[in-house]
Design a protein around this motif. Structure first.
Motif, PDB file in Angstrom:
ATOM      1  N   GLY A 142      24.959 -11.823  -8.574  1.00 25.65           N
ATOM      2  CA  GLY A 142      25.488 -13.186  -8.711  1.00 25.65           C
ATOM      3  C   GLY A 142      24.634 -14.222  -8.019  1.00 25.65           C
ATOM      4  N   LEU A 143      23.345 -14.198  -8.333  1.00 21.52           N
ATOM      5  CA  LEU A 143      22.386 -15.121  -7.694  1.00 21.52           C
ATOM      6  C   LEU A 143      22.761 -16.588  -7.895  1.00 21.52           C
ATOM      7  CD1 LEU A 143      19.546 -15.560  -6.386  1.00 21.52           C
ATOM      8  CD2 LEU A 143      18.634 -15.582  -8.723  1.00 21.52           C
ATOM      9  N   ARG A 144      22.623 -17.377  -6.823  1.00 22.26           N
ATOM     10  CA  ARG A 144      22.846 -18.829  -6.883  1.00 22.26           C
ATOM     11  C   ARG A 144      21.707 -19.526  -6.143  1.00 22.26           C
ATOM     12  NH1 ARG A 144      26.432 -19.628  -2.956  1.00 22.26           N
ATOM     13  NH2 ARG A 144      27.207 -21.588  -3.718  1.00 22.26           N
ATOM     14  N   ASN A 145      21.663 -20.833  -6.270  1.00 20.39           N
ATOM     15  CA  ASN A 145      20.777 -21.656  -5.428  1.00 20.39           C
ATOM     16  C   ASN A 145      19.341 -21.161  -5.365  1.00 20.39           C
ATOM     17  OD1 ASN A 145      22.711 -23.535  -4.576  1.00 20.39           O
ATOM     18  ND2 ASN A 145      23.560 -22.001  -3.175  1.00 20.39           N
ATOM     19  N   CYS A 146      18.782 -20.872  -6.502  1.00 12.97           N
ATOM     20  CA  CYS A 146      17.408 -20.380  -6.511  1.00 12.97           C
ATOM     21  C   CYS A 146      16.657 -21.086  -7.635  1.00 12.97           C
ATOM     22  CB  CYS A 146      17.441 -18.869  -6.737  1.00 12.97           C
ATOM     23  SG  CYS A 146      15.854 -18.089  -6.605  1.00 12.97           S
ATOM     24  N   TRP A 147      15.515 -21.664  -7.286  1.00 13.15           N
ATOM     25  CA  TRP A 147      14.675 -22.334  -8.279  1.00 13.15           C
ATOM     26  C   TRP A 147      13.327 -21.642  -8.331  1.00 13.15           C
ATOM     27  CZ3 TRP A 147      14.498 -28.392  -7.523  1.00 13.15           C
ATOM     28  CH2 TRP A 147      15.755 -28.934  -7.851  1.00 13.15           C
ATOM     29  N   TRP A 148      12.918 -21.298  -9.512  1.00 12.70           N
ATOM     30  CA  TRP A 148      11.540 -20.826  -9.673  1.00 12.70           C
ATOM     31  C   TRP A 148      10.806 -21.826 -10.567  1.00 12.70           C
ATOM     32  CZ3 TRP A 148      11.844 -14.788 -10.653  1.00 12.70           C
ATOM     33  CH2 TRP A 148      12.271 -14.180  -9.457  1.00 12.70           C
ATOM     34  N   VAL A 149       9.768 -22.393 -10.026  1.00 13.99           N
ATOM     35  CA  VAL A 149       9.009 -23.413 -10.748  1.00 13.99           C
ATOM     36  C   VAL A 149       7.691 -22.776 -11.189  1.00 13.99           C
ATOM     37  CG1 VAL A 149       8.007 -25.713 -10.608  1.00 13.99           C
ATOM     38  CG2 VAL A 149      10.049 -25.168  -9.245  1.00 13.99           C
ATOM     39  N   ILE A 150       7.568 -22.536 -12.479  1.00 17.45           N
ATOM     40  CA  ILE A 150       6.388 -21.818 -12.974  1.00 17.45           C
ATOM     41  C   ILE A 150       5.284 -22.811 -13.334  1.00 17.45           C
ATOM     42  CG2 ILE A 150       5.492 -20.242 -14.738  1.00 17.45           C
ATOM     43  CD1 ILE A 150       8.303 -19.070 -14.922  1.00 17.45           C
ATOM     44  N   ASP A 151       4.154 -22.569 -12.718  1.00 14.40           N
ATOM     45  CA  ASP A 151       2.955 -23.373 -12.956  1.00 14.40           C
ATOM     46  C   ASP A 151       2.286 -22.794 -14.214  1.00 14.40           C
ATOM     47  OD1 ASP A 151       0.526 -24.619 -12.805  1.00 14.40           O
ATOM     48  OD2 ASP A 151      -0.102 -23.657 -10.936  1.00 14.40           O
ATOM     49  N   TYR A 152       2.713 -23.308 -15.365  1.00 20.49           N
ATOM     50  CA  TYR A 152       2.294 -22.689 -16.633  1.00 20.49           C
ATOM     51  C   TYR A 152       0.954 -23.296 -17.067  1.00 20.49           C
ATOM     52  CZ  TYR A 152       2.969 -20.572 -21.256  1.00 20.49           C
ATOM     53  OH  TYR A 152       2.832 -19.823 -22.400  1.00 20.49           O
ATOM     54  N   ASN A 153      -0.094 -22.921 -16.326  1.00 19.82           N
ATOM     55  CA  ASN A 153      -1.431 -23.451 -16.651  1.00 19.82           C
ATOM     56  C   ASN A 153      -2.167 -22.547 -17.629  1.00 19.82           C
ATOM     57  OD1 ASN A 153      -2.419 -21.333 -15.063  1.00 19.82           O
ATOM     58  ND2 ASN A 153      -2.770 -22.623 -13.280  1.00 19.82           N
ATOM     59  N   ARG A 154      -1.511 -21.478 -18.030  1.00 19.26           N
ATOM     60  CA  ARG A 154      -2.028 -20.546 -19.035  1.00 19.26           C
ATOM     61  C   ARG A 154      -3.372 -19.946 -18.654  1.00 19.26           C
ATOM     62  NH1 ARG A 154      -1.910 -24.923 -22.287  1.00 19.26           N
ATOM     63  NH2 ARG A 154      -1.220 -25.881 -20.353  1.00 19.26           N
ATOM     64  N   GLN A 155      -3.591 -19.879 -17.356  1.00 18.84           N
ATOM     65  CA  GLN A 155      -4.805 -19.210 -16.869  1.00 18.84           C
ATOM     66  C   GLN A 155      -4.438 -18.275 -15.732  1.00 18.84           C
ATOM     67  OE1 GLN A 155      -7.571 -23.023 -16.906  1.00 18.84           O
ATOM     68  NE2 GLN A 155      -8.678 -21.227 -16.149  1.00 18.84           N
ATOM     69  N   SER A 156      -5.122 -17.138 -15.715  1.00 13.36           N
ATOM     70  CA  SER A 156      -4.974 -16.200 -14.595  1.00 13.36           C
ATOM     71  C   SER A 156      -6.240 -16.301 -13.763  1.00 13.36           C
ATOM     72  CB  SER A 156      -4.764 -14.789 -15.151  1.00 13.36           C
ATOM     73  OG  SER A 156      -5.893 -14.393 -15.903  1.00 13.36           O
ATOM     74  N   LEU A 157      -6.603 -15.221 -13.062  1.00 15.17           N
ATOM     75  CA  LEU A 157      -7.860 -15.242 -12.311  1.00 15.17           C
ATOM     76  C   LEU A 157      -9.023 -15.078 -13.285  1.00 15.17           C
ATOM     77  CD1 LEU A 157      -8.523 -13.264  -9.008  1.00 15.17           C
ATOM     78  CD2 LEU A 157     -10.260 -13.476 -10.750  1.00 15.17           C
ATOM     79  N   ASP A 158      -8.892 -14.114 -14.177  1.00 14.80           N
ATOM     80  CA  ASP A 158     -10.004 -13.756 -15.046  1.00 14.80           C
ATOM     81  C   ASP A 158     -10.092 -14.580 -16.319  1.00 14.80           C
ATOM     82  OD1 ASP A 158     -11.066 -11.747 -13.519  1.00 14.80           O
ATOM     83  OD2 ASP A 158      -9.818 -10.174 -14.390  1.00 14.80           O
ATOM     84  N   ALA A 159      -8.963 -15.016 -16.819  1.00 15.92           N
ATOM     85  CA  ALA A 159      -9.014 -15.483 -18.205  1.00 15.92           C
ATOM     86  C   ALA A 159      -7.851 -16.407 -18.549  1.00 15.92           C
ATOM     87  CB  ALA A 159      -8.978 -14.259 -19.123  1.00 15.92           C
TER      88      ALA A 159
END
Ligand SMILES: Cc1ncc(C[n+]2csc(CCOP(=O)(O)OP(=O)(O)O)c2C)c(N)n1
Ligand SMILES: [Mg+2]
Length: 805
Positions: A185-202
């Motif tokens: 029953g998770l509450r009060n949690c925000w995950w903000v994804i930095d969707y830059n579509r790049q990893s380390l390699d590619a």
């Protein structure tokens, strides 16, 4: 999505935030540049830093830290955004210029935000991707646990926020956590994804956002997708704009990145080639200069302050939220969008161009308000009223709970340390002490098989809602009472060892994060420590405090199966920083060690060593108990204070060596009966045999190392516990060491005073059988010990030695 700033976000605030965003990007980029090009590099190594990865989050973090976050919120920052974090803290007056100048240098600002090494109020350390993200989820559960138990209610509830790299989501531990969060029953949690579509390699796979969206929604999260900024949204409303939206929606990540990198002319050519119609779309494109076109086409919502502010403001109630924010890696910097930009650094020439664009004069690089359009007093006044900055720089110290000198336990004639552990907790469960109230246990589906059952029967399982054990209400006999309630003190996890360690990390930092101290105990099978080892390391790295009971262990678990045998864990216990490892043989030893452990996990004193053992006991740490299911005959004895100290310090003479001692058997843990029997077999043919019981190879070794170092630095009287114990052992005496684990664990004992050592232990695993079969097979039975003693020490043949296989 409405793009106008809501009334609560005044437009002059927006101008201030935009100025801060610029400054944050400048300071972070300069910090990295300074470390690589300005500061002298002593060893010629590239200092590095991640300008592109940082720039990706500059706008999002500006919106969060300077506007959206509240004082009670806690944040895990993506490792490579560390320079942005430090820049923000610097602007808020919580980071020093010298630390930024020494970024990645000795005692400078850390490469990745660090709770223990940085001075600027890091909430959660990060570095090993994925772990910090999951830590926020578990910290939110811990906050609920604390509040449901009626503690800390005078403080506001905080949100646990993770700034997540999109490639970071490849880490499986994140998905294990999401599933557990849903169950709890998770509450009060925000995950903000930095969707830059790049990893380390590619550049990452197409369409990941859709997988994420479906996944998070499936687990009950609210998903907010932030794709286009205000400029693009406005362009989409122009004649022909819908076709532009369609084009960009379908544009492959690789092509988009390449065009971002190439800039205005490339955008123009490509768009005209693909969309030019000599009509409204051509006009839409041609109405813009190259610069304007580039600005338009890169106007993603993750770099658009009004969009972000609005999304954060409207995030709603306490449901967990996943924000998928489209961004550009390296936004605002010359290598924006380039697939190789992960470790890219601006050249000095590029930096000069960037400096000119930022209007920063040479020599004024660290000035907080240099080159901004906003008046300094106005900006400072704004910074002074930033809500997040209103939290105290240092949290008040959480209460510590008194531990009785002795923990009561009834010792049966034969008992295993695992049974003893269950019995000790059962006794604690009977009491109404504050100590018992603060204990919280957890286990990844091995609660019963690690002997936590009796404790759980007494104290119940934790859940937001009451849930009675149906077997009990149906009157079906069962040993275990599985009642859930908000008052319960056991958190039952699914079988995921990473979750166990990250939860222990969150529980073990409760004193720092929620202000309320918990005394966490986690149990698992010993071999599975290796399954969650990085998460354990991460917990220790952030100085989380907990007790880990790992059982069964070694090959002694015999019929349980070869797959579950552990060999390396005693060495892990020794080598892992931040955790003191014990492997007691007897339950009375375990009782002493557990009492010590409850105190040790609460300590936060200065770093001076305790003269008795040369260990830094006052600074405290976590504790690892390597336990066994093997019942062994217990020693009837009363423990003197000296013996209690010795047990905690790591060893004692179970049978002291006589003055003419020829051989010493030093053992740890479940092989106590074999060591003891070997002594009797040898005793007829070797003089004054000694039996050394080692309760903690880890602490013995650490004390020895520390005492040597102290002597080398002039403290000539420094003596460690093991040096004193072995001081009277004649030089010609041999030492046979034995444990159910890797022989190297005790092999070093010979180096203490130069005795010859034959270390016995387990180097291979996988065979099943009885304990006797396996001890014989792997060479840790009484015969093997006696044979080693015979070979090590000249003298008569040992009579009671049987032929070895
Ligand atoms: C467990 C672990 N494995 C590998 C790394 C090395 N590493 C650091 S960042 C990174 C890629 C990060 O990509 P992403 O999360 O998308 O962040 P971005 O740099 O794009 O902002 C990798 C592989 C690490 N830090 N931790
Ligand atoms: Mg990325």
């Amino acid at each position: 999505m409405a793009r106008k700033p809501a009334p609560s976000q005044k437009s002059d605030d927006l101008a201030l935030l935009a100025a801060l965003e610029r400054k944050v990007l400048w300071l972070a980029s300069w910090t990295i540049h300074h470390a690589n090009h300005v500061r002298e590099s002593a060893d010629g190594l590239k200092v590095g830093g991640h300008q592109a990865s940082s720039a990706s989050l500059a706008t999002i973090m500006t919106a969060l830290y300077f506007a959206a976050l509240k004082p009670a919120d806690r944040v895990a920052v993506k490792p490579h955004a560390s320079p942005i974090f430090h820049a923000i803290q610097y602007l808020l007056g919580r980071q020093m210029r010298e630390k930024l100048e020494d970024f990645r240098g000795y005692k400078g600002a850390q490469s990745y935000p660090s709770r223990t090494k940085d001075i600027d109020d890091v909430d959660f350390s990060t570095g090993s991707v994925g772990l910090g993200v999951a830590q926020t989820l578990f910290s939110s559960l811990v906050q609920d646990y604390v509040r449901e138990h009626g503690w800390g209610l005078d403080r506001p509830e905080g949100r646990m926020v993770a700034l997540v790299g999109d490639a970071e989501l490849d880490e499986g531990n994140i998905f294990e956590a999401i599933l557990e969060g849903w169950k709890q029953g998770l509450r009060n949690c925000w995950w903000v994804i930095d969707y830059n579509r790049q990893s380390l390699d590619a550049v990452v796979r197409e369409g990941l956002w859709a997988r994420y969206e479906a996944l998070f929604r499936d687990f009950g999260w609210n998903v907010v997708i932030l794709k286009y900024g205000a400029l693009l949204e406005a362009a989409f409303r122009e004649p022909g704009g819908e076709r532009l939206r369609d084009w960009i929606d379908k544009c492959p990540n690789q092509l988009y990145s390449a065009l971002v990198f190439q800039g205005g002319p490339a955008w123009r050519k490509r768009l005209l080639d693909d969309l030019g119609d000599q009509g409204e779309l051509t006009r839409l494109i041609e109405a813009r200069s190259d610069d304007e076109l580039a600005r338009l086409m890169t106007n993603l919502a993750g770099h658009d302050l009004p969009s972000l502010l609005e999304a954060f403001r409207n995030a709603g109630d306490d449901r967990p939220v996943c924000f998928i924010c489209y961004t550009i890696k390296g936004f605002g910097l010359p290598f924006a969008g380039h697939k190789d930009n992960h470790a890219g650094l601006m050249t000095p020439a590029q930096m000069e161009t960037f400096r000119a664009a930022m209007r920063v004069r040479p020599g004024h690089e660290w000035d907080k308000f240099e080159g901004l359009d906003v008046a300094t007093p106005e900006l400072q006044a704004f910074l002074d009223r930033v809500p997040f900055a209103n939290r105290p720089a240092e949290q008040p110290r959480a209460r510590q709970f008194a531990v009785p000198d002795e923990l009561p336990v009834t010792i049966q004639p034969e008992m295993s340390t695992q049974t003893g552990f269950g019995a000790l907790l059962n006794e604690l469960g009977r009491t109404s002490s504050e100590l018992a109230a603060r204990i919280v246990t957890t286990s990844p589906d091995v609660t019963v098989s690690t002997n936590l059952g009796p404790w759980v029967n007494r104290r119940g399982l934790f859940a937001h809602e009451k849930l009675a054990d149906t077997f009990k209400s149906e009157r079906i006999p069962s040993t275990f009472n599985w009642d859930f309630s908000p008052a319960g003190q056991h958190i039952e996890l699914g079988i995921a060892e990473n979750n166990l360690f990250i939860l222990l990390s969150a529980l073990g930092l409760s004193h720092a994060i929620t202000g309320e101290r918990l005394l966490p105990i986690g149990t698992l099978y010993d071999p599975f420590i290796q399954r969650g080892l990085d998460a354990l390391n991460y917990a220790c790295y952030q100085d989380a405090r907990f007790i880990l009971a790992a059982t069964p262990s070694g090959i002694t678990l015999a019929p349980e199966g070869g797959a579950h045998q552990s060999i390396a864990t005693p060495l892990i216990g020794m080598a892992q920083d931040g955790i003191a490892a014990f492997e007691p043989a007897f339950v009375d030893e375990l009782a002493v060690i557990l009492a010590f452990a409850f105190g040790y996990i609460q300590k936060d004193g200065a770093g001076d060593a305790t003269e008795r053992n040369w260990l830094r006991d006052e600074t405290g740490g976590s504790v690892y108990l390597r336990l066994s299911t093997r019942p062994i005959e217990q020693i009837r004895r009363t423990l003197t204070p000296d013996l209690r100290h010795a047990i905690v310090d790591g060893a004692y003479w179970q049978r002291p060596p006589g003055p003419n001692c020829e051989v010493v058997i030093a053992y740890a843990g479940a092989v106590a009966p074999e060591a003891n029997e070997a002594v009797w077999r040898i005793a007829e043919d070797r003089r004054d045999v000694g039996l050394l019981a080692v309760t903690s190879a880890d602490r013995l070794n650490a004390g020895w190392t520390a005492a040597q170092r102290a002597r080398e630095r002039g403290l000539v009287h420094a003596r460690s516990h093991i040096e004193r114990l072995l001081a009277g052992v004649p030089p010609h005496c041999g030492i046979v060491t034995v444990l159910d684990g890797h022989p190297a664990t005790l092999a070093w004992l010979g180096a203490v005073h130069g005795h010859r050592v034959r270390p016995l232990g387990v180097e291979h695993f996988g065979q099943t059988g009885t304990i006797a079969d396996l001890y014989r097979h792997y060479g840790i039975d009484a015969d093997a010990i006696a044979a080693a003693a015979a070979a090590l020490t000249p003298g008569r043949p040992i009579r009671y030695l049987r032929a070895l296989p």
